[in-house]
Design an enzyme around this catalytic site. Structure first.
Site, PDB file in Angstrom:
ATOM      1  N   CYS A   1      50.492  32.579  39.090  1.00  0.00           N
ATOM      2  CA  CYS A   1      48.830  32.447  39.168  1.00  0.00           C
ATOM      3  C   CYS A   1      48.429  32.601  41.526  1.00  0.00           C
ATOM      4  O   CYS A   1      48.739  33.247  41.881  1.00  0.00           O
ATOM      5  CB  CYS A   1      48.485  31.494  38.580  1.00  0.00           C
ATOM      6  SG  CYS A   1      46.694  31.379  38.090  1.00  0.00           S
TER       7      CYS A   1
ATOM      8  N   HIS B   1      50.951  31.865  33.393  1.00  0.00           N
ATOM      9  CA  HIS B   1      51.600  30.423  33.124  1.00  0.00           C
ATOM     10  C   HIS B   1      52.791  30.602  32.065  1.00  0.00           C
ATOM     11  O   HIS B   1      52.626  30.107  31.579  1.00  0.00           O
ATOM     12  CB  HIS B   1      50.684  29.567  32.765  1.00  0.00           C
ATOM     13  CG  HIS B   1      49.787  29.388  34.291  1.00  0.00           C
ATOM     14  ND1 HIS B   1      50.042  28.646  34.457  1.00  0.00           N
ATOM     15  CD2 HIS B   1      48.293  29.751  34.346  1.00  0.00           C
ATOM     16  CE1 HIS B   1      48.710  28.852  36.067  1.00  0.00           C
ATOM     17  NE2 HIS B   1      48.147  29.275  35.600  1.00  0.00           N
TER      18      HIS B   1
ATOM     19  N   GLU C   1      54.952  28.178  32.149  1.00  0.00           N
ATOM     20  CA  GLU C   1      55.126  26.250  32.314  1.00  0.00           C
ATOM     21  C   GLU C   1      54.613  25.494  30.263  1.00  0.00           C
ATOM     22  O   GLU C   1      55.015  25.189  30.187  1.00  0.00           O
ATOM     23  CB  GLU C   1      54.626  25.581  33.528  1.00  0.00           C
ATOM     24  CG  GLU C   1      53.677  25.568  33.522  1.00  0.00           C
ATOM     25  CD  GLU C   1      52.924  26.745  34.335  1.00  0.00           C
ATOM     26  OE1 GLU C   1      51.219  26.785  34.391  1.00  0.00           O
ATOM     27  OE2 GLU C   1      53.370  27.694  34.541  1.00  0.00           O
TER      28      GLU C   1
END
Length: 184
Positions: free
Chosen positions: A75, A162, A164
């Site tokens: 990001c 993202h 994660e």
């Protein structure tokens, strides 16, 4: 073996990056983006530039790109990478908040093992508008033309989404691939 450093750029998911790596048994340490580059160079085998609110709060993070270590930008980390290497970032036409379908344009070491279309989670208002010279655009979506890019020669990789976040399908694969790149 030296750990990976997760650079905290004041984003909401940076601690989740660290936890994901630790859950995968990948040794990782979170550092401030104000950590001097010489200290970073001595202490790790790869760097993950986490997300954050704005480029003006990036601290020393752009300088970490010059350490000769593999770097993964997520990001804002992607935006730091793009602007530091001569690319450009702009406000996205629609932003990306929520589920996004990403089309993989070019397979490489970072995206190895992913299908041609992946389902990811995005949380951003800005996007890369100009890919820096020497970088290859790896993925796009209907809302963002640069979902992933890389400069394999410099071992610099970046994604807009993202990995994660649990809503990203098989996000851990991206971290596995990056961990392997840091061990080569």
């Amino acid at each position: 073996m030296l750990p990976l450093y997760v650079v905290n750029n004041h984003g909401q998911f940076n601690h989740l990056i660290l936890r994901t790596l630790r859950d995968m048994d990948i040794e990782a340490v979170m550092i401030s983006n104000e950590t001097p580059p010489a200290e970073v160079a001595r202490g790790c085998r790869g760097i993950i530039l986490g997300g954050g609110p704005t480029l003006d709060r990036a601290g020393f993070a752009p300088l970490y790109l010059d350490l000769g270590l593999p770097v993964l930008g997520i990001c804002l980390g992607l935006h730091i990478m793009a602007t530091a290497r001569g690319g450009a970032v702009r406000r996205g036409a629609s932003g990306g908040f929520g589920a996004v379908e990403v089309d993989v344009l070019k397979q490489n070491s970072l995206l190895q093992g992913y299908p041609d279309r992946i389902h990811v989670w995005a949380s951003h208002a800005d996007e890369v508008s100009t890919v820096p010279e020497g970088f290859v655009r790896l993925a796009e979506s209907a809302i963002c033309s640069v979902e992933a890019m890389a400069s394999p020669d410099e071992r610099l990789y970046g994604v807009q989404w993202h990995p994660e976040v649990s809503h990203t399908v098989n996000g851990r694969l991206l971290f596995e691939n990056f961990d392997r790149l840091c061990s080569e």
